[in-house]
Design an enzyme around this catalytic site. Structure first.
Site, PDB file in Angstrom:
ATOM      1  N   HIS A  57       0.845  -1.200   0.000  1.00  0.00           N
ATOM      2  CA  HIS A  57       0.000   0.000   0.000  1.00  0.00           C
ATOM      3  C   HIS A  57       0.877   1.246   0.000  1.00  0.00           C
ATOM      4  CE1 HIS A  57      -4.157  -1.568   1.475  1.00  0.00           C
ATOM      5  NE2 HIS A  57      -3.580  -2.414   0.643  1.00  0.00           N
ATOM      6  N   TYR A 185      -9.081   5.302   8.050  1.00  0.00           N
ATOM      7  CA  TYR A 185      -9.272   5.532   9.483  1.00  0.00           C
ATOM      8  C   TYR A 185     -10.233   6.704   9.616  1.00  0.00           C
ATOM      9  CZ  TYR A 185      -4.795   3.015  10.302  1.00  0.00           C
ATOM     10  OH  TYR A 185      -3.779   2.100  10.356  1.00  0.00           O
ATOM     11  N   LYS A 281       1.052  -0.810  15.283  1.00  0.00           N
ATOM     12  CA  LYS A 281       2.467  -0.884  15.654  1.00  0.00           C
ATOM     13  C   LYS A 281       2.849  -2.095  16.498  1.00  0.00           C
ATOM     14  CE  LYS A 281       3.906   2.525  13.408  1.00  0.00           C
ATOM     15  NZ  LYS A 281       4.431   2.075  12.114  1.00  0.00           N
TER      16      LYS A 281
HETATM   17  C1  DHB Z   1      -5.336  -3.230  11.091  1.00  0.00           C
HETATM   18  C2  DHB Z   1      -5.219  -2.972  12.436  1.00  0.00           C
HETATM   19  C3  DHB Z   1      -4.774  -1.762  12.858  1.00  0.00           C
HETATM   20  O1  DHB Z   1      -4.645  -1.503  14.163  1.00  0.00           O
HETATM   21  C4  DHB Z   1      -4.442  -0.762  11.954  1.00  0.00           C
HETATM   22  O2  DHB Z   1      -4.009   0.439  12.406  1.00  0.00           O
HETATM   23  C5  DHB Z   1      -4.538  -1.015  10.625  1.00  0.00           C
HETATM   24  C6  DHB Z   1      -4.991  -2.261  10.193  1.00  0.00           C
HETATM   25  C7  DHB Z   1      -5.825  -4.537  10.641  1.00  0.00           C
HETATM   26  O3  DHB Z   1      -6.091  -5.424  11.468  1.00  0.00           O
HETATM   27  O4  DHB Z   1      -5.973  -4.734   9.422  1.00  0.00           O
END
Ligand code: DHB
Length: 375
Positions: A57, A185, A281
């Site tokens: 990505h 998000y 993270k």
């Molecule tokens: C996913 C989980 C996360 O905490 C994030 O910031 C991005 C993706 C996931 O499970 O795909």
């Protein structure tokens, strides 16, 4: 991963786990890998399937009350991230370790660590009705937040720092294509939402929920109604609802324990630190820990150099605190906090507006998201 890295350097390990292999391979965790994590998996010889099936990505989106901002990771940092489930990494590592004849003990109970202040520590545990003792040079405590390793450090030595957030994340897996080809998000008056994925046909979706909520409070229709509302009508118009086949609730917590070494014991990953999931993270931080630990142990065994062993805790913690800071900031930006005053709500909105208008702010976000240097 530590066992795999050490095997590459000719260092023998015994791996013990409280759970069994099927349980470990079945649980769903996060799915975004930093380039540094991908590099480490490559160096450890376990990245073939990751490169075949992972989704690179170049950016992700933030949505704030319907306003949208794309963070162009590639343009801002020169680096992408890789979407590939932690569960898949675990499977790839198991396969490689088993093919190598790695010694594993699964389903162990009553683990005790002793003689940690000597150079011959002992790990004792129950296994299939027997009591087993492993005598070793070092113990790597990679046993998670609830494990025994951190608790083996005396309370007058251990310092802990914690923040508990007043909400959780409810996550589902569904066999429908992701609503967008990049992650989104969203912060909305009703709460946070995250549109993520595991493949081109499998979506991973989250919503902020109350910390005391149970799975039964969230039938699929309620989940989709909230998810759509929080993403906003533009994004939601492309959404395909489906029946979830996995649904779980995770609390949000920031936590750090210091030091990360005591005598012959090293802590790594969640045994020493927890980050809230916003920004993905947790796994990346654990991999960074064990890369540094593997280097320290490899140096010790190959030429008797203990410099990296002696500086492990200090070096790792410097990075840990920076990643804690990023995960805390992302969590603060993207959630609805029940106790926020109107002033604090305006501050949160101003954070988003600043980000929209400042390439410097976007670059700072992006360099943290793709991963800070190892040291
Ligand atoms: C996913 C989980 C996360 O905490 C994030 O910031 C991005 C993706 C996931 O499970 O795909």
């Amino acid at each position: 991963m530590l066992s795999q890295l050490l095997a590459c350097s000719g260092v023998d390990t015994v791996v013990i786990d409280r759970k069994d292999r099927a349980y470990i391979e079945g649980r769903v965790r996060a799915g975004v890998l930093e380039q540094g994590t991908v590099d480490a998996l490559e160096a450890a010889g376990v990245a073939d399937r990751l490169h075949r099936e992972g989704l690179p990505h170049d950016g992700f989106e933030l949505a704030f009350d319907g306003d949208r901002l794309r963070i162009d990771l590639r343009a801002l940092t020169g680096k992408p991230v890789m979407v590939y489930g932690q569960t898949e990494i675990t499977r790839d590592l198991f396969e490689s370790r088993f093919a190598d004849g790695q010694q594993f003990f699964f389903d162990v109970e009553d683990v005790t660590l002793s003689d940690l202040r000597t150079d011959r520590p002992l790990v004792c545990f129950g296994h299939r009705g027997d009591r087993v003792t492993v005598e070793c040079d070092y113990v790597a405590g990679c046993d998670g937040f609830h494990g025994v390793s951190r608790q083996a450090i005396p309370t007058d030595v251990l310092r802990t720092y914690e923040r508990v957030y007043p909400f959780g994340w409810l996550g589902i897996l569904v066999d429908q294509p992701p609503v967008s080809h990049e992650l989104i998000y969203a912060n909305h008056a009703s709460g946070f939402a995250l549109a993520s994925m595991r493949s081109e046909t499998r979506s991973r979706c989250y919503v902020q929920c109350d910390p005391g909520d149970q799975i039964d409070d969230w039938p699929d229709t309620r989940f989709w109604d909230e998810f759509e509302k929080r993403l906003g009508p533009d994004i939601a118009s492309g959404l395909r609802r489906g029946a979830s086949f996995e649904k779980s609730i995770a609390p949000l917590r920031s936590f750090v324990a210091e030091p990360m070494r005591w005598g012959s014991l090293f802590l790594a990953g969640d045994a020493a630190h927890i980050v809230p999931p916003t920004g993905a993270k947790g796994l990346n931080l654990a991999v960074a820990d064990v890369r540094l630990l593997a280097r320290a142990l490899a140096e010790h065994y190959s030429n008797g150099n203990d410099h990296y062993i002696d500086t492990y805790s200090e070096t790792v913690l410097r990075r840990v605190w920076k990643v804690e800071r990023f995960s805390w900031q992302m969590s603060n930006l993207l959630h609805q906090f029940p106790a926020h005053s109107p002033f604090e709500k305006r501050m949160q909105r101003a954070d988003f507006d600043y980000l929209c208008g400042s390439e410097a702010a976007q670059q700072s976000l992006a360099e943290n998201y793709v991963g800070l240097p190892l040291e």
